[in-house]
Design a protein around this motif. Structure first.
Motif, PDB file in Angstrom:
ATOM      1  N   ILE A  77       0.843  -1.181   0.000  1.00 21.49           N
ATOM      2  CA  ILE A  77       0.000   0.000   0.000  1.00 21.49           C
ATOM      3  C   ILE A  77       0.884   1.240   0.000  1.00 21.49           C
ATOM      4  O   ILE A  77       1.967   1.256   0.604  1.00 21.49           O
ATOM      5  CB  ILE A  77      -0.957   0.000   1.215  1.00 21.49           C
TER       6      ILE A  77
ATOM      7  N   LEU B  64      -2.130   6.741   1.471  1.00 15.28           N
ATOM      8  CA  LEU B  64      -2.988   6.387   2.596  1.00 15.28           C
ATOM      9  C   LEU B  64      -3.030   7.526   3.614  1.00 15.28           C
ATOM     10  O   LEU B  64      -4.082   7.808   4.206  1.00 15.28           O
ATOM     11  CB  LEU B  64      -2.491   5.104   3.260  1.00 15.28           C
TER      12      LEU B  64
ATOM     13  N   THR C 273     -12.712   3.671   2.452  1.00 18.56           N
ATOM     14  CA  THR C 273     -12.484   2.731   1.358  1.00 18.56           C
ATOM     15  C   THR C 273     -13.254   3.144   0.107  1.00 18.56           C
ATOM     16  O   THR C 273     -14.102   4.030   0.128  1.00 18.56           O
ATOM     17  CB  THR C 273     -12.917   1.316   1.768  1.00 18.56           C
TER      18      THR C 273
ATOM     19  N   MET D 168      -8.478   0.378  -0.433  1.00 21.71           N
ATOM     20  CA  MET D 168      -8.063   1.501   0.393  1.00 21.71           C
ATOM     21  C   MET D 168      -6.777   2.077  -0.179  1.00 21.71           C
ATOM     22  O   MET D 168      -5.790   1.352  -0.343  1.00 21.71           O
ATOM     23  CB  MET D 168      -7.854   1.063   1.856  1.00 21.71           C
ATOM     24  N   ALA D 169      -6.805   3.366  -0.493  1.00 19.53           N
ATOM     25  CA  ALA D 169      -5.638   4.039  -1.082  1.00 19.53           C
ATOM     26  C   ALA D 169      -5.108   3.266  -2.286  1.00 19.53           C
ATOM     27  O   ALA D 169      -3.897   3.145  -2.484  1.00 19.53           O
ATOM     28  CB  ALA D 169      -4.542   4.223  -0.032  1.00 19.53           C
TER      29      ALA D 169
END
Length: 509
Positions: free
Chosen positions: A43, A48, A156, A409-410
């Motif tokens: 990620i 994020l 999200t 997410m991200a």
């Protein structure tokens, strides 16, 4: 000066119920909800961070610290708030696999949050199992499981690269008791609760002032038999309920916790076996949990004949007009798990019978009222009330519905997620069940001194479910099933033969 203090726009009173959860913190049981999201890829830490700034910090609680003055608690804006104090990048040692992450998280879970700052921490684990993970720690006083699922969903997306990746989203609303979800987890419990108690919640504050006194003096219950809300019966049950029996799971606690999680189960397979037996998904899962606890105790030489142990079960009482808010809006009921029943089918029907009995009770509203009262009491009296509650159960068992479909997410796809519920007072075990993307996830938290190997409990969950499937297929049914059940049975036979609905090899115990 006192009036100026109360009217300060940067400080607000904490609700009595949230205060109760705040003050339950103790070295042996920290009131922190812990969770983890697993990502298939690395990620992007900076991306994020931008998502957190836009979507998480829109909730003011995440920039407020707690101030305690006497028996009261307040939310106060942190003038020195710095995201760097709450958002961290870390790496695992060695093979950087499940064992290493479980060990690291067990150490985190045993560590108190810093009360001089807002009560939450996020850790990006950059090298977990070829991808990455996000560990989240949030104090229970900020919100309950339903509220924090809303927070999660707000961070999200439904696709990896949405048009406005850092835009603050409107808070999604989870509606308990949706017709489409009537067979999902606690939905069958949420739904009647929300209908039965909507009007009651408006008036229970009139009764909670007497509730604590009744709990301490059950002999006075006869004076309140005409309350019209069933409060007498609920209080009588709580007041006269004996302490839970001592087992390997219950005893003097340490300050160290251990966690474990299991490989997830396909939700459709659980629904199929439930349909054949005429039971809810929740009945099936709780029976599997009871079977796993039974197996663990037997392996350690404990006599389980006729044994019941209670689980404290949170029940959603959140009004519809507060679905998008943080805070705690749930009561508690006590479910006796039939550990002493060996036959999987007999056990699941006994769980169903006990759950149905709970659904018609007033325990949850009574418990919510009592929590409201104890949150306003001096610490010494509050601790006494918490001890009274906690001696009556061995575990906290909670079940939260998560996203039905895959989320991102991200930009990173969420492969799976899990969480661990905190325990209060003398309760030493937490069992958490969470649905995500048509799968069921289990998490267990235990006291290291009493149960140093929670992985030996949780590894039994899927095996207990498979035993139930095998037992069902071995039964001789008096009536032929309808075509839909026949199709389900074919799926169950495929499962036993070694292949699930999703093509994943299965192990039958």
């Amino acid at each position: 000066m006192f009036l100026n203090f109360l009217s300060s726009p940067k400080r607000e009173s904490m609700s009595s119920i949230d205060t109760a959860w705040l003050r339950m913190d103790r070295p042996t049981n920290l009131m922190v909800i812990n969770g983890v999201l697993f990502f298939e890829t690395q990620i992007d830490f900076e991306r994020l961070k931008r998502v957190i700034e836009a979507r998480l910090l829109k909730y003011k609680r995440f920039k407020q610290k707690v101030v305690r003055i006497g028996t009261n608690a307040y939310w106060e804006d942190d003038p020195d708030f710095d995201l760097a104090n709450h958002f961290h990048l870390i790496a695992l040692p060695g093979k950087a696999g499940k064992a290493e992450l479980e060990k690291m998280m067990s150490e985190m879970i045993s560590t108190p949050l810093d009360f001089s700052k807002p009560l939450w921490q996020f850790y990006v684990v950059e090298n977990y199992a070829g991808g990455s993970a996000l560990v989240a720690r949030i104090h229970h006083s900020i919100g309950d499981g339903i509220a924090l699922i809303q927070v999660l969903l707000s961070m999200t997306d439904k696709e990896a690269n949405p048009a406005a990746p850092e835009k603050a989203l409107k808070t999604p609303k989870f509606v308990a008791g949706d017709e489409e979800d009537s067979d999902d987890f606690f939905m069958r419990l949420y739904k009647p609760v929300s209908k039965m108690y909507t009007g009651m919640l408006k008036s229970y504050y009139k009764l909670v002032g007497t509730s604590y006194g009744l709990m301490m003096n059950p002999g006075k219950l006869l004076d309140y038999t005409q309350t019209g809300l069933g409060v007498s019966q609920g209080l009588a049950k709580l007041a006269t309920m004996p302490s839970d029996p001592r087992t390997k799971f219950k005893g003097k606690q340490s300050t160290a916790k251990r966690i474990a999680w299991a490989e997830s189960l396909p939700l459709q397979e659980v629904k199929d076996i439930g349909k054949v037996l005429g039971c809810s998904v929740n009945d099936i899962l709780l029976s599997a949990v009871a079977g796993a606890l039974r197996g663990y105790l037997m392996e350690r030489g404990e006599n389980v004949d006729g044994l019941d142990i209670r689980a404290s079960v949170p029940v959603n009482l959140r009004p519809e007009n507060r679905l998008g808010e943080l805070g705690n809006y749930f009561g508690l009921v006590f479910l006796s798990l039939p550990i002493g029943i060996a036959n999987p089918i007999e056990r699941v029907y006994e769980v169903k019978r006990r759950m149905n009995a709970i659904k018609g009770s007033y325990e949850a509203v009574v418990a919510l009222g009592l929590l409201s009262v104890v949150g306003m009491l001096p610490d010494m009296l509050e601790q006494g009330a918490i001890e009274l509650f906690s001696t009556k159960a061995t575990a906290v068992m909670t079940n939260v519905p998560g996203p039905r479909e895959r989320i991102y997410m991200a930009g990173a796809g969420v492969k799976d997620l899990n969480f661990w519920v905190p325990q209060s007072g003398e309760i030493t075990m937490g069992v958490s069940i969470l649905s995500y993307n048509n799968r069921v996830n289990f998490g267990v938290m235990t006291d290291k001194k009493l149960v140093p190997d929670p992985e030996n409990i949780i590894r039994r969950f899927s095996g207990e479910f498979e035993k139930l499937v095998l037992t069902v297929l071995m039964q001789t049914w008096e009536e032929a099933p309808d075509p839909q059940l026949a199709e389900i049975n074919l799926g169950l036979m495929a499962l036993v033969a070694g292949m699930g609905h999703d093509g994943r090899p299965k192990r039958v115990v």
